[in-house]
Design an enzyme around this catalytic site. Structure first.
Site, PDB file in Angstrom:
ATOM      1  N   HIS A 108       0.841  -1.207   0.000  1.00 18.99           N
ATOM      2  CA  HIS A 108       0.000   0.000   0.000  1.00 18.99           C
ATOM      3  C   HIS A 108       0.869   1.247   0.000  1.00 18.99           C
ATOM      4  CE1 HIS A 108       0.740  -0.492   4.313  1.00 18.99           C
ATOM      5  NE2 HIS A 108       0.235   0.707   4.549  1.00 18.99           N
ATOM      6  N   HIS A 148       1.416   3.972   1.906  1.00 24.81           N
ATOM      7  CA  HIS A 148       1.958   4.766   3.019  1.00 24.81           C
ATOM      8  C   HIS A 148       3.484   4.900   2.936  1.00 24.81           C
ATOM      9  CE1 HIS A 148      -1.855   4.096   5.666  1.00 24.81           C
ATOM     10  NE2 HIS A 148      -1.962   5.137   4.869  1.00 24.81           N
ATOM     11  N   ASP A 201      -0.141  -3.796   6.294  1.00 25.66           N
ATOM     12  CA  ASP A 201      -0.774  -3.282   7.525  1.00 25.66           C
ATOM     13  C   ASP A 201      -2.231  -3.721   7.641  1.00 25.66           C
ATOM     14  OD1 ASP A 201       1.585  -2.027   8.138  1.00 25.66           O
ATOM     15  OD2 ASP A 201       0.867   0.013   7.766  1.00 25.66           O
ATOM     16  N   HIS A 207       4.633  -4.555  10.953  1.00 23.41           N
ATOM     17  CA  HIS A 207       4.991  -3.841  12.181  1.00 23.41           C
ATOM     18  C   HIS A 207       5.116  -4.791  13.368  1.00 23.41           C
ATOM     19  CE1 HIS A 207       4.530   0.355  10.778  1.00 23.41           C
ATOM     20  NE2 HIS A 207       3.614  -0.148   9.970  1.00 23.41           N
ATOM     21  N   HIS A 211      -7.424  -0.789   5.608  1.00 22.03           N
ATOM     22  CA  HIS A 211      -6.394   0.131   6.132  1.00 22.03           C
ATOM     23  C   HIS A 211      -6.205   1.272   5.132  1.00 22.03           C
ATOM     24  CE1 HIS A 211      -2.735   1.451   8.143  1.00 22.03           C
ATOM     25  NE2 HIS A 211      -2.046   1.294   7.019  1.00 22.03           N
ATOM     26  N   ASP A 229       5.877   4.852   5.072  1.00 19.87           N
ATOM     27  CA  ASP A 229       6.739   3.903   5.803  1.00 19.87           C
ATOM     28  C   ASP A 229       6.823   2.555   5.077  1.00 19.87           C
ATOM     29  OD1 ASP A 229       3.961   3.556   6.720  1.00 19.87           O
ATOM     30  OD2 ASP A 229       4.762   2.136   8.196  1.00 19.87           O
ATOM     31  N   HIS A 230       6.123   2.420   3.938  1.00 21.11           N
ATOM     32  CA  HIS A 230       6.189   1.197   3.122  1.00 21.11           C
ATOM     33  C   HIS A 230       6.785   1.460   1.736  1.00 21.11           C
ATOM     34  CE1 HIS A 230       3.456  -1.102   5.892  1.00 21.11           C
ATOM     35  NE2 HIS A 230       3.365   0.134   6.331  1.00 21.11           N
TER      36      HIS A 230
HETATM   37 FE    FE Z   1       2.765   0.913   8.188  1.00 19.78          FE
HETATM   38 ZN    ZN Z   2       0.112   1.704   6.576  1.00 21.80          ZN
END
Ligand code: FE
Ligand code: ZN
Length: 256
Positions: free
Chosen positions: A52, A54, A130, A168, A108, A56-57
C-alpha cells in the site's frame, strides 16, 4: 529460501526473501537497511513488492530501484513511486521463481493488496502489509469496517500453516488489548508469554501463523461468543457482525 525481517524506523519490518543470490523485499520504507543486507549477503535485488501507499512502506522504493534496477510491483488502485507493475485481486506474479497470488484487502487503505505464495519450502507465506498484525489489525484510514472484516475473513481462510509476515512489531501491545477482550483465552496467555520472551531477546515475534492468529487475534474472532459478549459489554448497540467488528476496532483505538 531465507526469510529475514529487517528492522526499520521504530517498529517496521522490511521483509527480505532470498535464495542465496537473488532477493525480493516487501514494503521498503527505507532503502538503507536493505542496501546493507544486500551487500552483507552478496545478494542481487530482483524485485520490490509493495502492499500500500503509506510512506513507511514506499519511502525506499525509488532509491532501491536506482541502486539495483529491481522491478517494482504494487497495488493498481494506489499511487506508489512509478513505474511499477499494477496488480489487482487474482493476479499471479512470478518473482524468484515463486508464483505470488495477489489478494485485494481494502480497509487500512482503499487499494491495499497482499501477496500469498502457496508453498515455499513446505508452507505457505503471506505478506499482508498493515492489514493483519499478530494479535491485531490495521487502523481503518480509508476503508469501512465491512471492507476490513471481509479482507480479514479472506486472509483467515488461507491454510493454518501460512506464515504471516506483517509489517509492524505491534504484537505485545496488541496482545495486551486482546487479553482485555478475552481474559480467559488460554492460547492467548501462552502466546503472550512466548512473545514476551522473544522481545526480551530483541527478536521479532513474526512471522506468526494463521492457525495461531485464529486462536488469539480478537479481530479474527468477532463471531466467537466470548469476543462478541465483551464487545457488547463495551458498546451495547453493537448488534450485527459488522457493528461488532466496528466497535472492537473503536475499543482498540481508545484502549490505554
Ligand atoms: Fe505501516
Ligand atoms: Zn500503513
Amino acid at each position: 529460501m531465507k526469510i529475514i525481517a529487517l528492522p526499520a524506523f521504530a517498529d517496521n519490518y522490511i521483509w527480505l526473501l532470498h535464495d542465496g543470490g537473488r532477493a525480493l523485499v516487501v514494503d521498503p520504507g527505507d532503502a538503507q537497511p536493505v542496501l546493507q543486507a544486500l551487500q552483507r549477503d552478496g545478494l542481487h535485488l530482483a524485485a520490490i513488492l509493495v502492499t500500500h501507499h503509506h510512506p513507511d512502506h514506499t519511502g525506499g522504493v525509488q532509491a532501491l530501484r536506482e541502486a539495483t534496477g529491481a522491478a517494482v510491483y504494487g497495488p493498481a488502485r494506489e499511487r506508489i513511486p512509478a513505474p511499477f507493475t499494477a496488480l489487482k485481486d487474482g493476479d499471479i506474479v512470478t518473482v524468484l521463481d515463486i508464483a505470488w497470488k495477489v489478494i485485494d484487502v481494502p480497509g487500512h487503505t482503499a487499494g491495499h493488496i497482499a501477496f500469498f505464495a502457496q508453498d515455499i519450502e513446505g508452507a505457505p507465506l503471506l505478506f499482508c502489509g498493515d492489514t493483519l498484525f499478530s494479535g491485531g489489525c490495521g487502523r481503518l484510514f480509508e476503508g469501512t469496517p465491512a471492507q476490513m472484516l471481509a479482507s480479514l475473513d479472506t486472509l483467515a481462510a488461507l491454510p493454518g500453516t501460512t506464515r504471516v509476515c506483517c509489517t509492524h512489531e505491534y504484537t505485545l501491545s496488541n496482545l495486551r488489548f486482546a487479553r482485555a477482550v478475552e481474559p480467559a483465552n488460554q492460547a492467548l496467555i501462552h502466546y503472550e508469554t512466548e512473545c514476551r520472551a522473544l522481545r526480551e531477546r530483541q527478536m521479532p515475534t513474526l512471522p506468526s501463523t494463521l492457525s495461531v492468529e485464529r486462536q488469539i487475534n480478537p479481530f479474527l474472532r468477532t463471531r466467537e461468543r466470548t469476543v462478541k459478549q465483551a464487545v457488547q459489554d463495551w458498546q451495547s448497540t453493537a448488534d450485527d457482525e459488522i457493528a461488532v467488528f466496528a466497535a472492537l476496532r473503536q475499543w482498540k483505538n481508545e484502549f490505554k
